[in-house]
Design a protein around this motif. Structure first.
Motif, PDB file in Angstrom:
ATOM      1  N   LEU A 276      -5.993  55.947  34.859  1.00 55.14           N
ATOM      2  CA  LEU A 276      -5.795  56.979  33.728  1.00 55.14           C
ATOM      3  C   LEU A 276      -5.150  56.350  32.327  1.00 55.14           C
ATOM      4  N   ALA A 277      -4.114  55.478  32.817  1.00 55.67           N
ATOM      5  CA  ALA A 277      -3.480  55.226  31.614  1.00 55.67           C
ATOM      6  C   ALA A 277      -4.298  53.958  30.902  1.00 55.67           C
ATOM      7  N   ALA A 278      -5.173  53.443  31.755  1.00 61.11           N
ATOM      8  CA  ALA A 278      -6.270  52.462  31.062  1.00 61.11           C
ATOM      9  C   ALA A 278      -7.306  53.130  30.058  1.00 61.11           C
ATOM     10  N   GLY A 279      -7.410  54.355  30.480  1.00 61.08           N
ATOM     11  CA  GLY A 279      -8.299  55.236  29.833  1.00 61.08           C
ATOM     12  C   GLY A 279      -7.742  55.694  28.440  1.00 61.08           C
ATOM     13  N   ILE A 280      -6.568  56.007  28.644  1.00 62.23           N
ATOM     14  CA  ILE A 280      -6.109  56.518  27.400  1.00 62.23           C
ATOM     15  C   ILE A 280      -5.742  55.528  26.279  1.00 62.23           C
TER      16      ILE A 280
ATOM     17  N   SER B  25       4.121  57.629  38.263  1.00 62.64           N
ATOM     18  CA  SER B  25       5.416  56.975  38.158  1.00 62.64           C
ATOM     19  C   SER B  25       5.697  56.528  36.689  1.00 62.64           C
ATOM     20  N   PRO B  26       6.949  56.078  36.352  1.00 66.65           N
ATOM     21  CA  PRO B  26       7.399  55.531  35.132  1.00 66.65           C
ATOM     22  C   PRO B  26       6.674  54.414  34.753  1.00 66.65           C
ATOM     23  N   LYS B  27       6.334  53.568  35.496  1.00 65.15           N
ATOM     24  CA  LYS B  27       5.584  52.213  35.171  1.00 65.15           C
ATOM     25  C   LYS B  27       4.190  52.546  34.543  1.00 65.15           C
ATOM     26  N   THR B  28       3.545  53.320  35.178  1.00 64.38           N
ATOM     27  CA  THR B  28       2.168  53.724  34.551  1.00 64.38           C
ATOM     28  C   THR B  28       2.412  54.417  33.156  1.00 64.38           C
ATOM     29  N   MET B  29       3.489  55.363  33.238  1.00 71.12           N
ATOM     30  CA  MET B  29       3.715  55.899  32.089  1.00 71.12           C
ATOM     31  C   MET B  29       4.061  54.965  30.650  1.00 71.12           C
ATOM     32  N   LYS B  30       4.739  54.036  31.182  1.00 68.14           N
ATOM     33  CA  LYS B  30       5.134  52.955  30.240  1.00 68.14           C
ATOM     34  C   LYS B  30       3.971  52.385  29.574  1.00 68.14           C
ATOM     35  N   THR B  31       2.901  52.130  30.372  1.00 67.98           N
ATOM     36  CA  THR B  31       1.768  51.397  29.880  1.00 67.98           C
ATOM     37  C   THR B  31       1.416  52.282  28.495  1.00 67.98           C
TER      38      THR B  31
ATOM     39  N   ASP C 167       3.933  52.169  25.591  1.00 67.06           N
ATOM     40  CA  ASP C 167       4.298  50.819  25.079  1.00 67.06           C
ATOM     41  C   ASP C 167       3.010  50.435  24.241  1.00 67.06           C
ATOM     42  N   ALA C 168       1.958  51.165  24.490  1.00 65.43           N
ATOM     43  CA  ALA C 168       0.823  50.953  23.706  1.00 65.43           C
ATOM     44  C   ALA C 168       0.708  52.009  22.457  1.00 65.43           C
TER      45      ALA C 168
END
Length: 274
Positions: free
Chosen positions: A93-97, A110-116, A119-120
């Motif tokens: 999902l993060a990659a799609g966004i 997870s915070p890690k995937t939100m950070k992706t 950060d973008a």
């Protein structure tokens, strides 16, 4: 000038001052009235502003049941709106966004995937709204007598894990590392629902998933707690996306998720309070 003339002139002067004062007070009163009227008319207009349109929410697969319920509640509270969901692995999902997929809200596991995403530059100020803990899902009745994380390392047991890039997989690996255990699953799945489905279809004997997923599956699986899960609890952050097509709807949906009603629905599904 006679005294009478001076008296007459003084009386005219006082009268003039009184008239000026009255005119000034009248002008002020009119100004205040106009100001109050303007304020009163603008406030209800803002308060009465109704939400409309579609609110698109990208959410971790483990949120499917609870978010679907909240989406239905949101639509009832805001007639004219429609909440659509894209559930899946948080990393996908993060990659799609970040790749430009149009969405209003992102809820990650997870915070890690939100950070992706942050950060973008596609979101900011995420807030943790729930937490989730792992559990072992076994076949109904637990025929293999799985009682611990160590039991999953038995060679004759078919075990499924989420991929390590997915929050549930990363959490499972963290629990295994803390226990100094090595486990080779029969497959790695791209999201937690896919891992659970393998057990439901009897294609696997066990899977490491979230407690919320075991709860949602009902009698299709049986849950087994393990102490190491306490060291691998995932925080779930939520955020409005920067280029949200429906920013007002996004804000309102996040408010519902964080509200008392939202938290009741989530904790009822097995999530932990933040």
């Amino acid at each position: 000038m006679t005294r009478s003339a001076r008296r007459t002139r003084r009386m005219l002067s006082v009268a003039g001052l009184g008239t000026a004062a009255l005119l000034t007070l009248s002008a002020c009163g009119s100004s205040d009235s106009d100001s109050g009227s303007s304020s009163d008319s603008s406030a209800p207009a803002s308060a009465d502003k109704k939400l409309s349109g579609t609110v698109t929410v990208f959410a971790a697969a483990s949120l499917k049941e609870s978010f679907t319920t909240l989406g239905e509640q949101f639509e009832k509270e805001h007639p004219g709106t429609k909440v659509t969901f894209n559930f899946g692995g948080s990393d996908t999902l993060a990659a799609g966004i970040t790749g430009g997929a149009p969405a209003d809200v992102f809820a990650a596991a997870s915070p890690k995937t939100m950070k992706t995403v942050t950060d973008a530059g596609d979101a900011s100020d995420p807030a943790t709204f729930v937490r989730n803990q792992l559990e072992i899902a076994t076949l109904p009745g637990n025929p293999d007598k799985v009682a611990s994380l160590k039991d999953l390392t038995k060679s004759d047991l078919k075990v499924v894990l989420c991929d390590k890039t997915v929050p549930c997989g990363a959490a499972a690996q963290k629990a295994l590392d803390a226990s100094k255990l090595k486990l080779t699953p029969v497959s790695y799945e791209q999201d937690v629902k896919s891992a659970l489905t393998k057990v439901e279809l009897k294609e696997a004997d066990a899977a490491v998933v979230y407690k919320t997923d075991v709860n949602a599956a009902g009698d299709k699986v049986e849950g087994v707690d393990f102490p190491e899960s306490a060291d691998a609890i995932n925080d779930y952050p939520i955020a409005q996306l920067k280029d949200a097509p429906n920013a007002a709807g996004a804000k309102a949906f996040i408010e519902l998720v964080k509200s008392a009603d939202g938290q009741k629905a989530l904790t009822g599904a097995g999530f932990l309070k933040p």
